[in-house]
Write a protein that holds these residues in place. Structure first.
Motif, PDB file in Angstrom:
ATOM      1  N   LEU A 174       5.505   9.627   1.282  1.00 58.33           N
ATOM      2  CA  LEU A 174       4.753   8.400   1.043  1.00 58.33           C
ATOM      3  C   LEU A 174       4.760   7.520   2.286  1.00 58.33           C
ATOM      4  O   LEU A 174       5.813   7.285   2.886  1.00 58.33           O
ATOM      5  CB  LEU A 174       5.369   7.599  -0.115  1.00 58.33           C
ATOM      6  CG  LEU A 174       5.540   8.315  -1.454  1.00 58.33           C
ATOM      7  CD1 LEU A 174       6.187   7.374  -2.470  1.00 58.33           C
ATOM      8  CD2 LEU A 174       4.206   8.820  -1.969  1.00 58.33           C
ATOM      9  N   ARG A 175       3.591   7.060   2.681  1.00 58.98           N
ATOM     10  CA  ARG A 175       3.503   5.998   3.686  1.00 58.98           C
ATOM     11  C   ARG A 175       3.403   4.675   2.947  1.00 58.98           C
ATOM     12  O   ARG A 175       2.557   4.505   2.071  1.00 58.98           O
ATOM     13  CB  ARG A 175       2.259   6.187   4.567  1.00 58.98           C
ATOM     14  CG  ARG A 175       2.196   5.195   5.730  1.00 58.98           C
ATOM     15  CD  ARG A 175       0.819   5.164   6.366  1.00 58.98           C
ATOM     16  NE  ARG A 175      -0.157   4.491   5.515  1.00 58.98           N
ATOM     17  CZ  ARG A 175      -1.464   4.403   5.791  1.00 58.98           C
ATOM     18  NH1 ARG A 175      -1.948   4.972   6.871  1.00 58.98           N
ATOM     19  NH2 ARG A 175      -2.280   3.779   4.966  1.00 58.98           N
ATOM     20  N   ILE A 176       4.266   3.745   3.299  1.00 62.39           N
ATOM     21  CA  ILE A 176       4.341   2.458   2.603  1.00 62.39           C
ATOM     22  C   ILE A 176       4.098   1.358   3.617  1.00 62.39           C
ATOM     23  O   ILE A 176       4.768   1.299   4.659  1.00 62.39           O
ATOM     24  CB  ILE A 176       5.730   2.274   1.946  1.00 62.39           C
ATOM     25  CG1 ILE A 176       6.025   3.457   1.011  1.00 62.39           C
ATOM     26  CG2 ILE A 176       5.807   0.959   1.189  1.00 62.39           C
ATOM     27  CD1 ILE A 176       7.484   3.653   0.738  1.00 62.39           C
ATOM     28  N   GLY A 177       3.135   0.492   3.346  1.00 63.79           N
ATOM     29  CA  GLY A 177       2.824  -0.560   4.300  1.00 63.79           C
ATOM     30  C   GLY A 177       2.146  -1.740   3.644  1.00 63.79           C
ATOM     31  O   GLY A 177       1.850  -1.739   2.435  1.00 63.79           O
ATOM     32  N   VAL A 178       1.912  -2.759   4.442  1.00 59.45           N
ATOM     33  CA  VAL A 178       1.193  -3.949   3.983  1.00 59.45           C
ATOM     34  C   VAL A 178      -0.257  -3.794   4.414  1.00 59.45           C
ATOM     35  O   VAL A 178      -0.537  -3.605   5.601  1.00 59.45           O
ATOM     36  CB  VAL A 178       1.805  -5.229   4.590  1.00 59.45           C
ATOM     37  CG1 VAL A 178       0.981  -6.456   4.195  1.00 59.45           C
ATOM     38  CG2 VAL A 178       3.255  -5.380   4.138  1.00 59.45           C
ATOM     39  N   PRO A 179      -1.187  -3.842   3.477  1.00 60.53           N
ATOM     40  CA  PRO A 179      -2.591  -3.640   3.853  1.00 60.53           C
ATOM     41  C   PRO A 179      -3.081  -4.742   4.782  1.00 60.53           C
ATOM     42  O   PRO A 179      -2.608  -5.882   4.740  1.00 60.53           O
ATOM     43  CB  PRO A 179      -3.336  -3.694   2.511  1.00 60.53           C
ATOM     44  CG  PRO A 179      -2.293  -3.533   1.463  1.00 60.53           C
ATOM     45  CD  PRO A 179      -1.016  -4.066   2.042  1.00 60.53           C
ATOM     46  N   ASP A 180      -4.041  -4.391   5.653  1.00 62.95           N
ATOM     47  CA  ASP A 180      -4.722  -5.407   6.452  1.00 62.95           C
ATOM     48  C   ASP A 180      -5.515  -6.317   5.533  1.00 62.95           C
ATOM     49  O   ASP A 180      -5.992  -5.891   4.470  1.00 62.95           O
ATOM     50  CB  ASP A 180      -5.673  -4.752   7.462  1.00 62.95           C
ATOM     51  CG  ASP A 180      -5.025  -4.604   8.827  1.00 62.95           C
ATOM     52  OD1 ASP A 180      -4.266  -5.511   9.211  1.00 62.95           O
ATOM     53  OD2 ASP A 180      -5.271  -3.589   9.494  1.00 62.95           O
ATOM     54  N   ALA A 181      -5.666  -7.570   5.937  1.00 62.61           N
ATOM     55  CA  ALA A 181      -6.457  -8.509   5.138  1.00 62.61           C
ATOM     56  C   ALA A 181      -7.902  -8.032   5.092  1.00 62.61           C
ATOM     57  O   ALA A 181      -8.408  -7.414   6.030  1.00 62.61           O
ATOM     58  CB  ALA A 181      -6.385  -9.905   5.746  1.00 62.61           C
ATOM     59  N   GLY A 182      -8.559  -8.314   3.996  1.00 64.05           N
ATOM     60  CA  GLY A 182      -9.952  -7.904   3.857  1.00 64.05           C
ATOM     61  C   GLY A 182     -10.167  -7.195   2.541  1.00 64.05           C
ATOM     62  O   GLY A 182      -9.312  -7.207   1.645  1.00 64.05           O
ATOM     63  N   ALA A 183     -11.321  -6.589   2.425  1.00 60.55           N
ATOM     64  CA  ALA A 183     -11.670  -5.929   1.175  1.00 60.55           C
ATOM     65  C   ALA A 183     -10.739  -4.750   0.900  1.00 60.55           C
ATOM     66  O   ALA A 183     -10.333  -4.033   1.811  1.00 60.55           O
ATOM     67  CB  ALA A 183     -13.121  -5.448   1.230  1.00 60.55           C
ATOM     68  N   GLY A 184     -10.399  -4.568  -0.374  1.00 60.69           N
ATOM     69  CA  GLY A 184      -9.560  -3.457  -0.757  1.00 60.69           C
ATOM     70  C   GLY A 184     -10.318  -2.148  -0.732  1.00 60.69           C
ATOM     71  O   GLY A 184     -11.544  -2.104  -0.582  1.00 60.69           O
ATOM     72  N   SER A 239       0.828  -1.203   0.000  1.00 60.29           N
ATOM     73  CA  SER A 239       0.000   0.000   0.000  1.00 60.29           C
ATOM     74  C   SER A 239       0.861   1.251   0.000  1.00 60.29           C
ATOM     75  O   SER A 239       1.869   1.317   0.711  1.00 60.29           O
ATOM     76  CB  SER A 239      -0.910  -0.007   1.235  1.00 60.29           C
ATOM     77  OG  SER A 239      -1.526   1.248   1.427  1.00 60.29           O
ATOM     78  N   VAL A 240       0.458   2.247  -0.790  1.00 54.17           N
ATOM     79  CA  VAL A 240       1.131   3.552  -0.814  1.00 54.17           C
ATOM     80  C   VAL A 240       0.086   4.624  -0.541  1.00 54.17           C
ATOM     81  O   VAL A 240      -0.962   4.656  -1.180  1.00 54.17           O
ATOM     82  CB  VAL A 240       1.816   3.810  -2.174  1.00 54.17           C
ATOM     83  CG1 VAL A 240       2.277   5.254  -2.274  1.00 54.17           C
ATOM     84  CG2 VAL A 240       2.983   2.873  -2.375  1.00 54.17           C
ATOM     85  N   LEU A 241       0.376   5.501   0.414  1.00 58.48           N
ATOM     86  CA  LEU A 241      -0.500   6.632   0.695  1.00 58.48           C
ATOM     87  C   LEU A 241       0.326   7.914   0.630  1.00 58.48           C
ATOM     88  O   LEU A 241       1.208   8.136   1.461  1.00 58.48           O
ATOM     89  CB  LEU A 241      -1.142   6.510   2.079  1.00 58.48           C
ATOM     90  CG  LEU A 241      -2.046   7.685   2.481  1.00 58.48           C
ATOM     91  CD1 LEU A 241      -3.240   7.787   1.544  1.00 58.48           C
ATOM     92  CD2 LEU A 241      -2.495   7.565   3.933  1.00 58.48           C
ATOM     93  N   PRO A 242       0.064   8.790  -0.354  1.00 60.85           N
ATOM     94  CA  PRO A 242       0.776  10.071  -0.394  1.00 60.85           C
ATOM     95  C   PRO A 242       0.278  10.989   0.724  1.00 60.85           C
ATOM     96  O   PRO A 242      -0.918  11.064   1.003  1.00 60.85           O
ATOM     97  CB  PRO A 242       0.399  10.645  -1.765  1.00 60.85           C
ATOM     98  CG  PRO A 242      -0.202   9.522  -2.524  1.00 60.85           C
ATOM     99  CD  PRO A 242      -0.805   8.613  -1.517  1.00 60.85           C
ATOM    100  N   LEU A 243       1.196  11.702   1.341  1.00 60.58           N
ATOM    101  CA  LEU A 243       0.881  12.690   2.364  1.00 60.58           C
ATOM    102  C   LEU A 243       1.411  14.026   1.856  1.00 60.58           C
ATOM    103  O   LEU A 243       2.611  14.299   1.935  1.00 60.58           O
ATOM    104  CB  LEU A 243       1.524  12.312   3.701  1.00 60.58           C
ATOM    105  CG  LEU A 243       1.148  10.927   4.258  1.00 60.58           C
ATOM    106  CD1 LEU A 243       1.960  10.622   5.511  1.00 60.58           C
ATOM    107  CD2 LEU A 243      -0.344  10.849   4.554  1.00 60.58           C
ATOM    108  N   SER A 244       0.520  14.833   1.332  1.00 56.31           N
ATOM    109  CA  SER A 244       0.976  16.047   0.647  1.00 56.31           C
ATOM    110  C   SER A 244       0.929  17.291   1.516  1.00 56.31           C
ATOM    111  O   SER A 244       1.590  18.286   1.203  1.00 56.31           O
ATOM    112  CB  SER A 244       0.136  16.283  -0.619  1.00 56.31           C
ATOM    113  OG  SER A 244      -1.227  16.492  -0.289  1.00 56.31           O
TER     114      SER A 244
END
Length: 332
Positions: free
Chosen positions: A297-307, A266-271
């Motif tokens: 950028l926050r980079i992580g492994v998504p939790d299991a479940g729906a995207g 997972s990538v989440l931009p923090l602007s």
């Protein structure tokens, strides 16, 4: 029978349409393509620039850079090589790039995967899991950014605390600015094909070390139990703080994000921290003055479940002008 000219125009029109999947600040999608018989032109749409939070157009160009890379990726997926001229005409500052196909080869086995990466990439604002991102994925992300001449600097834990402080200060500054708040409200929860949809926002503000943007209203996406303790943070930075570098940073952001999608990361931009001059300067000092920060950028492994759900998108007709080659497309 399909002519070579018609086939080229069709490939360019399809690439421009697929570029509509690109991410952008507040999902403003501030671009428009002109498709010609032998090339395609990328134009900035200034009406969708954010004057309060992005007065210099820095993040508008980053957003348009993601669309530029998406278009190049789509052309690659159909076997086309191309050249790119960035900001080719100083007297036309809204003409950002010209892509010209140069050769065509049978597409390889990975071609379909490139397009699927664009279609399945998501902005996921939920906290990530307690599993750290794999080292191989981080190496691949750094390599993807480096291909575009953009530095991908992973932050140390101490630098993450500095980032958290800067992000909190940026949030306070923007919260106190009525123009920024009006802008966020305008682009949030819209009922059309632009902006940040309620389905993309969490119901409660996540409690994480580095705060994510508060859009001022709850969404319908369950936040989940995660945190950001296992996440890694990276800064995309450029050597020169100028428009062409911002455009290239957007290309790098797209390349990093598509690579992350392929690796299940997972990538989440923090602007916000780069929108505010004082916190952008603090971030630069914290990272040793190594280049100009363009995006966090926050980079992580998504939790299991729906995207995460897909963001709303403008139609191809709203972002692609093909009038000059419509006769070729209609004939073929």
């Amino acid at each position: 029978m399909t002519t070579r000219t018609g086939a080229t125009a069709a490939a360019l029109a399809r690439a421009a349409a697929l570029a509509g999947y690109a991410p952008s600040l507040h999902n403003t999608q501030p671009w428009r393509w002109t498709v010609l018989a032998d090339r395609m032109e990328l134009h900035a749409v200034r009406e969708r620039q954010l004057p309060a939070s992005d007065p210099d157009g820095r993040l508008l160009l980053v957003s348009c850079g993601t669309a530029l890379h998406h278009a190049r990726t789509a052309l690659t997926a159909t076997g086309w090589e191309c050249t790119v001229q960035r900001l080719p005409r100083p007297r036309q500052p809204d003409l950002l790039a010209v892509l010209t196909p140069t050769a065509h080869h049978p597409p390889g086995a990975a071609a379909g995967r490139l397009v699927r990466d664009m279609e399945t990439r998501r902005t996921d604002r939920r906290p990530v899991s307690d599993s750290p991102p794999p080292a191989a994925a981080l190496t691949a992300l750094a390599a993807a950014a480096g291909t575009h001449g953009v530095a991908f600097g992973l932050l140390t834990q101490e630098q993450v605390y500095d980032l958290a402080a800067a992000a909190s200060r940026a949030a306070d500054i923007e919260r106190a600015d009525p123009a920024v708040q009006d802008e966020i409200a305008y682009w949030t929860g819209r009922q059309d094909d632009l902006g940040v949809a309620e389905r993309s926002l969490t119901g409660a503000q996540p409690e994480t070390t580095v705060p994510v943007r508060d859009f001022g209203r709850p969404g319908t996406l369950p936040s989940g139990p995660g945190h950001d303790r296992a996440a890694r943070y990276a800064v995309l930075s450029v050597e020169e703080d100028e428009p062409e570098a911002w455009l290239r940073a957007g290309e790098a952001l797209s390349a990093v994000w598509l690579t992350a999608t392929r690796h299940g990361v997972s990538v989440l931009p923090l602007s916000a921290v780069v929108e505010v001059p004082v916190t952008r300067a603090a971030l630069r000092r914290s990272t040793g003055d190594r280049g100009w920060p363009v995006m966090v950028l926050r980079i992580g492994v998504p939790d299991a479940g729906a995207g995460a759900p897909a963001a709303p998108r403008l139609s191809a007709a709203q972002i692609v002008d093909v009038d000059e080659v419509r006769h070729l497309l209609d004939r073929d």
